[in-house]
Design a protein around this motif. Structure first.
Motif, PDB file in Angstrom:
ATOM      1  N   THR A 186       0.850  -1.190   0.000  1.00 46.62           N
ATOM      2  CA  THR A 186       0.000   0.000   0.000  1.00 46.62           C
ATOM      3  C   THR A 186       0.886   1.240   0.000  1.00 46.62           C
ATOM      4  OG1 THR A 186      -1.718  -1.206   1.211  1.00 46.62           O
ATOM      5  CG2 THR A 186      -1.877   1.200   1.210  1.00 46.62           C
ATOM      6  N   TYR A 187       0.516   2.206  -0.829  1.00 46.37           N
ATOM      7  CA  TYR A 187       1.284   3.443  -0.972  1.00 46.37           C
ATOM      8  C   TYR A 187       0.360   4.643  -0.856  1.00 46.37           C
ATOM      9  CZ  TYR A 187       4.662   0.220  -2.893  1.00 46.37           C
ATOM     10  OH  TYR A 187       5.522  -0.841  -3.056  1.00 46.37           O
ATOM     11  N   PHE A 188       0.871   5.686  -0.234  1.00 47.14           N
ATOM     12  CA  PHE A 188       0.200   6.977  -0.228  1.00 47.14           C
ATOM     13  C   PHE A 188       0.773   7.824  -1.355  1.00 47.14           C
ATOM     14  CE2 PHE A 188      -0.402   6.854   4.648  1.00 47.14           C
ATOM     15  CZ  PHE A 188      -1.726   6.468   4.540  1.00 47.14           C
ATOM     16  N   ALA A 189      -0.082   8.632  -1.957  1.00 41.14           N
ATOM     17  CA  ALA A 189       0.369   9.686  -2.863  1.00 41.14           C
ATOM     18  C   ALA A 189       0.392  10.973  -2.061  1.00 41.14           C
ATOM     19  CB  ALA A 189      -0.582   9.838  -4.043  1.00 41.14           C
ATOM     20  N   LEU A 190       1.509  11.655  -2.128  1.00 42.65           N
ATOM     21  CA  LEU A 190       1.623  12.960  -1.478  1.00 42.65           C
ATOM     22  C   LEU A 190       1.596  14.036  -2.546  1.00 42.65           C
ATOM     23  CD1 LEU A 190       4.477  12.327   1.131  1.00 42.65           C
ATOM     24  CD2 LEU A 190       2.002  12.219   1.486  1.00 42.65           C
ATOM     25  N   ALA A 191       0.757  15.019  -2.336  1.00 42.64           N
ATOM     26  CA  ALA A 191       0.732  16.226  -3.164  1.00 42.64           C
ATOM     27  C   ALA A 191       1.319  17.306  -2.272  1.00 42.64           C
ATOM     28  CB  ALA A 191      -0.681  16.563  -3.598  1.00 42.64           C
TER      29      ALA A 191
END
Length: 180
Positions: free
Chosen positions: A61-66
Motif C-alpha cells: 500500500t502506498y500513499f500519494a503525497l501532493a
C-alpha cells in the motif's frame, strides 16, 4: 504540483482508514443508501482489516503525497493476497483512489507506473483489476493504459448489488501516458 509516493505502514493505519472512507464515499456515496454505505465502510475499512492487509507480505500500500498532503492511496496484491484466483503470475491493483480535489494532477499515472514496476519486480506477467461498470472516468483511464475486459464479478455494497468489470493487461506492454 510536486507529487510523490511513499509506502504506507502500520504506523499510518489511522490516516489510511480515514482516507479509505473518504475516497470510497466520494466515489460511491451517491450509489448506495447511507445505511448500506456505512455498513460497507465499517466492515471493509475496520482497523483490524486494514492492519491485516498492511501486515500481509503479499500486499503493498502506498500513499500519494501532493506536496505534504496525502492525496490518495494505492493497494497492490500478489500471490495469496489477490482477491480473485487469477494466477500466481499476476498482480492485482485492488484499490486506486485519489481524493476529489487532487484528481487530474497525474497521481493516477504515478500509481499505475508504480503498479507496473511492482509487477515487474515480482516477475508477474499480468496486471489486473476490478472497476465499477458505471465508473466511466476510471474505465477510460484504465483503457489508456492498455487494460481490456476479461470478465466481471459482483461487488455488493452491503445489500446494494454492484458489478465490477475485471480488466487486465500484459505487464510487458509499454506504459501508455494518458492525455489527461
Amino acid at each position: 504540483m510536486n507529487t510523490s509516493l511513499i509506502p504506507c505502514t502500520l504506523n499510518d493505519l489511522d490516516c489510511l482508514r480515514e482516507l479509505c472512507i473518504q475516497t470510497f464515499t466520494q466515489t460511491f456515496g451517491a450509489t448506495a443508501s447511507q445505511a448500506d454505505l456505512n455498513e460497507y465502510l465499517t466492515s471493509a475499512y475496520s482497523t483490524e482489516v486494514l492492519a491485516s492487509e498492511l501486515a500481509d507480505p503479499n500486499s503493498f500500500t502506498y500513499f500519494a503525497l501532493a506536496g505534504s498532503t496525502v492525496a490518495g492511496y494505492l493497494k497492490l496484491n500478489v500471490g495469496s493476497a489477490q482477491t480473485e484466483e487469477i494466477g500466481p503470475d499476476a498482480l492485482e491493483v485492488q484499490r486506486i483512489y485519489v481524493l476529489k480535489d487532487f484528481k487530474k494532477y497525474g497521481i493516477g499515472r504515478l500509481f499505475m507506473e508504480k503498479a507496473l514496476a511492482t509487477a515487474k519486480e515480482h516477475g508477474t506477467t499480468t496486471i489486473w483489476l476490478g472497476v465499477w461498470e458505471h465508473n466511466t472516468d476510471a474505465l477510460g483511464f484504465y483503457r489508456h493504459f492498455g487494460f481490456t475486459q476479461f470478465g466481471s464479478h459482483d461487488f455488493p455494497i452491503a445489500t446494494e448489488p454492484q458489478t465490477d468489470l475485471l480488466m487486465s493487461r500484459p505487464v510487458h506492454l509499454p506504459a501508455v501516458t494518458p492525455a489527461f
